[in-house]
Each structure stands twice: as structure tokens, then as C-alpha cells.
Design a protein around this motif. Structure first.
Motif, PDB file in Angstrom:
ATOM      1  N   PHE A 103       0.574  -1.345   0.258  1.00 18.47           N
ATOM      2  CA  PHE A 103       0.087  -0.040  -0.255  1.00 18.47           C
ATOM      3  C   PHE A 103       1.096   1.310   0.218  1.00 18.47           C
ATOM      4  O   PHE A 103       0.675   2.158  -0.649  1.00 18.47           O
ATOM      5  CB  PHE A 103      -0.591  -0.245   1.152  1.00 18.47           C
ATOM      6  CG  PHE A 103      -1.910   0.960   1.069  1.00 18.47           C
ATOM      7  CD1 PHE A 103      -2.627   1.263   0.591  1.00 18.47           C
ATOM      8  CD2 PHE A 103      -1.216   2.456   1.737  1.00 18.47           C
ATOM      9  CE1 PHE A 103      -3.601   3.220   0.906  1.00 18.47           C
ATOM     10  CE2 PHE A 103      -1.474   3.554   2.195  1.00 18.47           C
ATOM     11  CZ  PHE A 103      -3.187   3.389   1.639  1.00 18.47           C
ATOM     12  N   VAL A 104       1.710   1.262   1.236  1.00 19.31           N
ATOM     13  CA  VAL A 104       2.497   2.650   1.589  1.00 19.31           C
ATOM     14  C   VAL A 104       3.238   2.581   0.206  1.00 19.31           C
ATOM     15  O   VAL A 104       3.487   3.943  -0.187  1.00 19.31           O
ATOM     16  CB  VAL A 104       3.394   2.565   2.569  1.00 19.31           C
ATOM     17  CG1 VAL A 104       4.335   3.776   2.494  1.00 19.31           C
ATOM     18  CG2 VAL A 104       2.269   2.788   3.328  1.00 19.31           C
ATOM     19  N   ALA A 105       3.731   2.012  -0.806  1.00 24.79           N
ATOM     20  CA  ALA A 105       5.005   1.579  -1.826  1.00 24.79           C
ATOM     21  C   ALA A 105       4.022   2.244  -2.974  1.00 24.79           C
ATOM     22  O   ALA A 105       4.571   3.420  -4.265  1.00 24.79           O
ATOM     23  CB  ALA A 105       5.836   1.015  -1.736  1.00 24.79           C
ATOM     24  N   ALA A 106       3.129   1.737  -3.029  1.00 22.43           N
ATOM     25  CA  ALA A 106       2.202   2.445  -4.583  1.00 22.43           C
ATOM     26  C   ALA A 106       2.061   3.706  -4.526  1.00 22.43           C
ATOM     27  O   ALA A 106       2.298   4.265  -5.913  1.00 22.43           O
ATOM     28  CB  ALA A 106       1.475   1.013  -4.737  1.00 22.43           C
ATOM     29  N   CYS A 107       1.443   4.209  -3.199  1.00 20.62           N
ATOM     30  CA  CYS A 107       1.310   5.428  -3.230  1.00 20.62           C
ATOM     31  C   CYS A 107       2.883   6.511  -3.123  1.00 20.62           C
ATOM     32  O   CYS A 107       2.135   7.382  -4.058  1.00 20.62           O
ATOM     33  CB  CYS A 107       0.582   5.784  -1.562  1.00 20.62           C
ATOM     34  SG  CYS A 107      -1.395   5.243  -1.329  1.00 20.62           S
ATOM     35  N   VAL A 108       3.910   5.794  -2.486  1.00 19.72           N
ATOM     36  CA  VAL A 108       4.737   6.899  -3.178  1.00 19.72           C
ATOM     37  C   VAL A 108       4.997   7.342  -4.217  1.00 19.72           C
ATOM     38  O   VAL A 108       5.646   7.830  -4.666  1.00 19.72           O
ATOM     39  CB  VAL A 108       5.789   6.393  -2.085  1.00 19.72           C
ATOM     40  CG1 VAL A 108       7.600   7.077  -2.015  1.00 19.72           C
ATOM     41  CG2 VAL A 108       5.137   6.819  -0.760  1.00 19.72           C
ATOM     42  N   ALA A 109       4.922   5.910  -4.526  1.00 26.64           N
ATOM     43  CA  ALA A 109       5.354   5.776  -6.592  1.00 26.64           C
ATOM     44  C   ALA A 109       4.367   6.599  -7.509  1.00 26.64           C
ATOM     45  O   ALA A 109       4.900   7.169  -7.993  1.00 26.64           O
ATOM     46  CB  ALA A 109       5.290   4.138  -6.607  1.00 26.64           C
ATOM     47  N   ALA A 110       2.740   6.499  -6.386  1.00 25.94           N
ATOM     48  CA  ALA A 110       2.436   7.567  -7.699  1.00 25.94           C
ATOM     49  C   ALA A 110       2.271   8.558  -7.789  1.00 25.94           C
ATOM     50  O   ALA A 110       2.456  10.053  -8.426  1.00 25.94           O
ATOM     51  CB  ALA A 110       0.532   6.855  -7.464  1.00 25.94           C
ATOM     52  N   MET A 111       3.427   8.652  -6.546  1.00 30.83           N
ATOM     53  CA  MET A 111       3.157  10.276  -5.969  1.00 30.83           C
ATOM     54  C   MET A 111       4.376  11.456  -7.106  1.00 30.83           C
ATOM     55  O   MET A 111       4.674  12.648  -7.245  1.00 30.83           O
ATOM     56  CB  MET A 111       3.656  11.210  -4.675  1.00 30.83           C
ATOM     57  CG  MET A 111       4.436  10.691  -3.966  1.00 30.83           C
ATOM     58  SD  MET A 111       4.360  11.363  -2.491  1.00 30.83           S
ATOM     59  CE  MET A 111       3.365  10.197  -1.539  1.00 30.83           C
ATOM     60  N   GLY A 112       5.850  10.332  -7.687  1.00 26.81           N
ATOM     61  CA  GLY A 112       6.668  10.462  -7.852  1.00 26.81           C
ATOM     62  C   GLY A 112       7.087  11.866  -6.770  1.00 26.81           C
ATOM     63  O   GLY A 112       7.583  11.607  -6.077  1.00 26.81           O
ATOM     64  N   ASP A 113       7.785  12.895  -7.810  1.00 24.23           N
ATOM     65  CA  ASP A 113       8.717  13.775  -7.123  1.00 24.23           C
ATOM     66  C   ASP A 113       7.660  14.982  -6.469  1.00 24.23           C
ATOM     67  O   ASP A 113       7.713  16.169  -5.982  1.00 24.23           O
ATOM     68  CB  ASP A 113       9.394  14.167  -8.201  1.00 24.23           C
ATOM     69  CG  ASP A 113      10.042  14.321  -8.565  1.00 24.23           C
ATOM     70  OD1 ASP A 113      10.875  13.698  -7.466  1.00 24.23           O
ATOM     71  OD2 ASP A 113      11.228  13.960  -9.735  1.00 24.23           O
ATOM     72  N   ARG A 114       5.853  15.120  -6.517  1.00 28.75           N
ATOM     73  CA  ARG A 114       4.742  15.951  -6.476  1.00 28.75           C
ATOM     74  C   ARG A 114       5.118  15.564  -4.674  1.00 28.75           C
ATOM     75  O   ARG A 114       5.274  14.488  -3.883  1.00 28.75           O
ATOM     76  CB  ARG A 114       3.596  14.902  -6.805  1.00 28.75           C
ATOM     77  CG  ARG A 114       3.269  15.563  -8.314  1.00 28.75           C
ATOM     78  CD  ARG A 114       2.766  15.963  -8.786  1.00 28.75           C
ATOM     79  NE  ARG A 114       2.236  14.369  -9.255  1.00 28.75           N
ATOM     80  CZ  ARG A 114       1.460  13.270  -9.710  1.00 28.75           C
ATOM     81  NH1 ARG A 114       0.646  13.723 -10.099  1.00 28.75           N
ATOM     82  NH2 ARG A 114       2.241  11.585 -10.152  1.00 28.75           N
ATOM     83  N   ARG A 115       4.269  16.574  -4.042  1.00 28.64           N
ATOM     84  CA  ARG A 115       3.987  16.242  -2.451  1.00 28.64           C
ATOM     85  C   ARG A 115       2.783  16.808  -2.647  1.00 28.64           C
ATOM     86  O   ARG A 115       2.413  17.540  -2.074  1.00 28.64           O
ATOM     87  CB  ARG A 115       5.235  17.041  -1.373  1.00 28.64           C
ATOM     88  CG  ARG A 115       6.408  15.984  -1.566  1.00 28.64           C
ATOM     89  CD  ARG A 115       6.318  14.640  -1.556  1.00 28.64           C
ATOM     90  NE  ARG A 115       7.675  14.242  -0.844  1.00 28.64           N
ATOM     91  CZ  ARG A 115       8.347  13.231  -1.533  1.00 28.64           C
ATOM     92  NH1 ARG A 115       7.505  13.078  -3.312  1.00 28.64           N
ATOM     93  NH2 ARG A 115       9.584  13.224  -1.373  1.00 28.64           N
ATOM     94  N   PRO A 116       1.621  16.239  -3.034  1.00 27.89           N
ATOM     95  CA  PRO A 116       0.018  16.529  -2.784  1.00 27.89           C
ATOM     96  C   PRO A 116      -0.370  16.041  -1.551  1.00 27.89           C
ATOM     97  O   PRO A 116       0.126  15.799  -0.293  1.00 27.89           O
ATOM     98  CB  PRO A 116      -0.585  15.309  -3.491  1.00 27.89           C
ATOM     99  CG  PRO A 116      -0.051  14.383  -3.588  1.00 27.89           C
ATOM    100  CD  PRO A 116       1.509  14.390  -3.679  1.00 27.89           C
ATOM    101  N   GLY A 117      -1.839  16.684  -1.673  1.00 26.61           N
ATOM    102  CA  GLY A 117      -2.021  16.510   0.160  1.00 26.61           C
ATOM    103  C   GLY A 117      -2.972  15.274   0.366  1.00 26.61           C
ATOM    104  O   GLY A 117      -2.685  14.971   1.121  1.00 26.61           O
ATOM    105  N   LEU A 118      -3.089  14.835  -0.964  1.00 26.66           N
ATOM    106  CA  LEU A 118      -3.949  13.808  -0.145  1.00 26.66           C
ATOM    107  C   LEU A 118      -3.159  12.621  -1.601  1.00 26.66           C
ATOM    108  O   LEU A 118      -3.182  12.723  -2.697  1.00 26.66           O
ATOM    109  CB  LEU A 118      -5.150  13.112  -0.524  1.00 26.66           C
ATOM    110  CG  LEU A 118      -6.417  14.008   0.252  1.00 26.66           C
ATOM    111  CD1 LEU A 118      -7.715  14.565  -0.242  1.00 26.66           C
ATOM    112  CD2 LEU A 118      -6.406  13.507   1.520  1.00 26.66           C
TER     113      LEU A 118
END
Length: 311
Positions: A103-118
Motif C-alpha cells: 500500500f505505502v509503496a504504491a502510494c509513494v511511487a504514484a506521487m513521484g516528485d510531487r507532494r500532494p495533499g492526498l
């Protein structure tokens, strides 16, 4: 991830008297994450069972354990985690839910260099004995607050803590988890954080929410839900409108319709006919909904159409 060190992610588990229940599963799913930069924090809301022993047994020195001297209520315990967490992102994992190992790995990979709110994934909902009730792939478009909320209204995404990473700085900026009746505080946080810092959406199902058998409740409880819903309608309309001088009436009407349906549904779960009538009247008065008789007539017509459709 060029330009950024992978973020530290806090998995915060609010718990109360679940040592003999699902706490072990929730904590085990946190400990099984493939992502390495984790802080795991258990906030014990003054349990009087063996919660501390369970956390020590399973987590050892991998888990920070804090026991409140008095019960803060669920919202208070959520916000204690917001205060204590040291990560850049927070997964608020209820003590009866769980997340997939990636779960966490997939979320971090999806954000890439961005730092979104959610950062949010799809979710599966289970009942007693882990019976699958439904799975919902996350079809939110991954842009801003209006798009997220309209996807929720259309049942194209679900709002569950176990399927969400919150940017902690953003969550703190908007005041954490807070609504007047402390019932829709999760939805309010989604809306505020999405408006503050945007979203990234992961379609795949990566989290499991446990649905317990609902009690019939009381009319006063339904009225409290309606009061929180009325607050949310106003909040959401303010967040999506260009300015106070240019309110988005079409969106406000859509939000009101959604919450009317939600609260009427809660009222119809009441088993006592008098309490049900009282609750329906309270929803109508609080939210300015379609009259109860018209809502029930429309609901009956919808069910009839479904029965008449070919299989």
C-alpha cells in the motif's frame, strides 16, 4: 525519485479495547509494509484491556506506543496522532482495518516528485468473517477538490482512512479532523486537504475496510449526522466556489442532494416507526431536503424499475 528523498510515512493506529479483536491484524498489516521509511504509532485511547501487551508482542521496538490517561473520543484520538506523528505523510489506520503489503509503496511511487495533499487507492469492504461485500476501484481523476468530491458523489470513489495518505503539513494547516458533531470529520479533512494541496489517485485496490453490523440507532443520532452534513454542504460549496461573491449554486445543490440521500438512508435504518418518522423530519428540516414522502416514493420507483429490468 529524483529531486526528493522518499518521504517518511507514519502509520497511525488509533485503538480502544481491541486487544482481543482485530488490532493484531491491523498492526500486522502495518508491520508487513514493503516500504522501508516508516514510523508506526499506536494511540491507545485509555483502553482497559491488554492493548499494550499486544503491541509489545507484535511490534517490539518497531512501534511507538502511547496510551492516553483518559479517553479523548475518536476525533480527539485522531488529532493526537496528527500531533505526535513525525512523518511527512500519515496513514490513519483504524484498529479493525488493514492495508496490503505494498500500500505505502504504491502510494509513494504514484506521487513521484510531487507532494500532494492526498494520495488515495481503491478499497475493498468486508463484513463478518472477512466476507467480501464489495470492491471499488478508485476512479477519481486526481486533480483538485471539486473533481474529487464529484467523483465521490457519483460513487466512482470511496472515502476511507485506510485507503488514504494525508500530507501531514497540509492536514495540520487545515486544522486536522474537525466538524461540529464529529461525525463527518473524515470527509471534511478530505475536502480541506484536497483544496489546500491537491490529490494523486491510485486506481488499484490496496486497502481493506471492515464494516460492522449497524445498530438501529436513534432519531437524535440521525439528526446529528444531518447537522454535520449541513456544515459540510456549506464547507464544500465554499471550497469549490471562485469566491464568496460567486457561489457555485449548482455544486451546492449537488452536494445537498447527496447528503440528503445519505441521511435519509440512515433514518430508514431505524426499526421504530415513530423514531424513523422523527429522524426523516429532522433530516428534511436540517438539510432542506426533498420531503420524506417524495424521497420514499422515488426510492420505491427506483426499486421497481430495477426489478423490471432484464437480468
Amino acid at each position: 525519485m529524483s529531486g526528493h528523498e522518499p518521504p517518511l510515512v507514519t502509520i497511525g493506529i488509533p485503538t480502544y479495547n481491541r486487544a482481543d479483536g482485530y488490532l493484531r491484524e491491523a498492526l500486522a498489516s502495518a508491520l508487513a509494509q514493503t516500504y522501508e521509511r516508516l514510523e508506526i504509532l499506536v494511540a491507545d485511547n485509555a483502553s482497559d484491556d491488554d492493548t499494550a501487551a499486544v503491541v509489545r508482542e507484535l511490534g517490539g521496538d518497531r512501534v511507538r506506543y502511547h496510551r492516553h490517561e483518559r479517553n479523548l473520543g475518536s476525533q480527539g484520538n485522531y488529532n493526537s496522532i496528527v500531533e505526535m506523528a513525525t512523518g511527512e505523510y500519515l496513514l490513519l489506520l483504524h484498529d479493525d482495518d488493514r492495508v496490503d503489503p505494498d500500500f505505502v509503496a504504491a502510494c509513494v511511487a504514484a506521487m513521484g516528485d510531487r507532494r500532494p495533499g492526498l494520495v488515495r487507492t481503491g478499497v475493498r469492504v468486508v463484513g463478518e468473517g472477512d466476507r467480501l461485500i464489495y470492491e471499488r476501484v478508485n476512479q477519481a481523476p486526481g486533480t483538485g477538490v471539486r473533481e474529487l468530491l464529484e467523483a465521490w458523489f457519483a460513487n466512482r470513489t470511496s472515502f476511507y482512512f485506510c485507503a488514504t495518505l494525508f500530507n501531514l503539513a497540509s492536514l495540520r494547516r487545515v486544522g486536522g479532523f474537525d466538524t461540529p458533531r464529529q461525525l463527518f470529520n473524515d470527509v471534511a479533512a478530505y475536502a480541506r486537504v484536497a483544496a489546500d494541496a491537491g490529490t494523486v489517485e491510485v486506481p488499484e485496490v490496496k486497502a481493506t475496510f471492515r464494516q460492522h453490523k449497524a445498530s438501529s440507532g436513534k432519531a437524535a443520532t440521525v439528526k446529528a449526522w444531518a447537522e454535520d452534513a449541513a456544515y459540510l454542504v456549506q464547507l464544500m460549496a465554499e471550497l469549490v466556489s471562485p469566491s464568496a461573491a460567486m457561489p457555485d449554486r449548482a455544486f451546492e445543490a449537488k452536494a445537498r442532494t447527496f447528503f440528503c440521500r445519505n441521511c435519509y438512508h440512515r433514518a430508514l435504518r431505524l426499526t421504530d416507526p415513530a423514531a424513523r418518522r422523527e429522524a426523516m423530519a429532522a433530516v428534511h428540516a436540517t438539510l432542506g431536503c426533498t420531503p420524506p414522502w417524495r424521497y420514499r416514493l422515488g426510492r420505491a420507483a427506483y426499486r421497481m424499475r430495477k426489478r423490471l429490468l432484464p437480468a
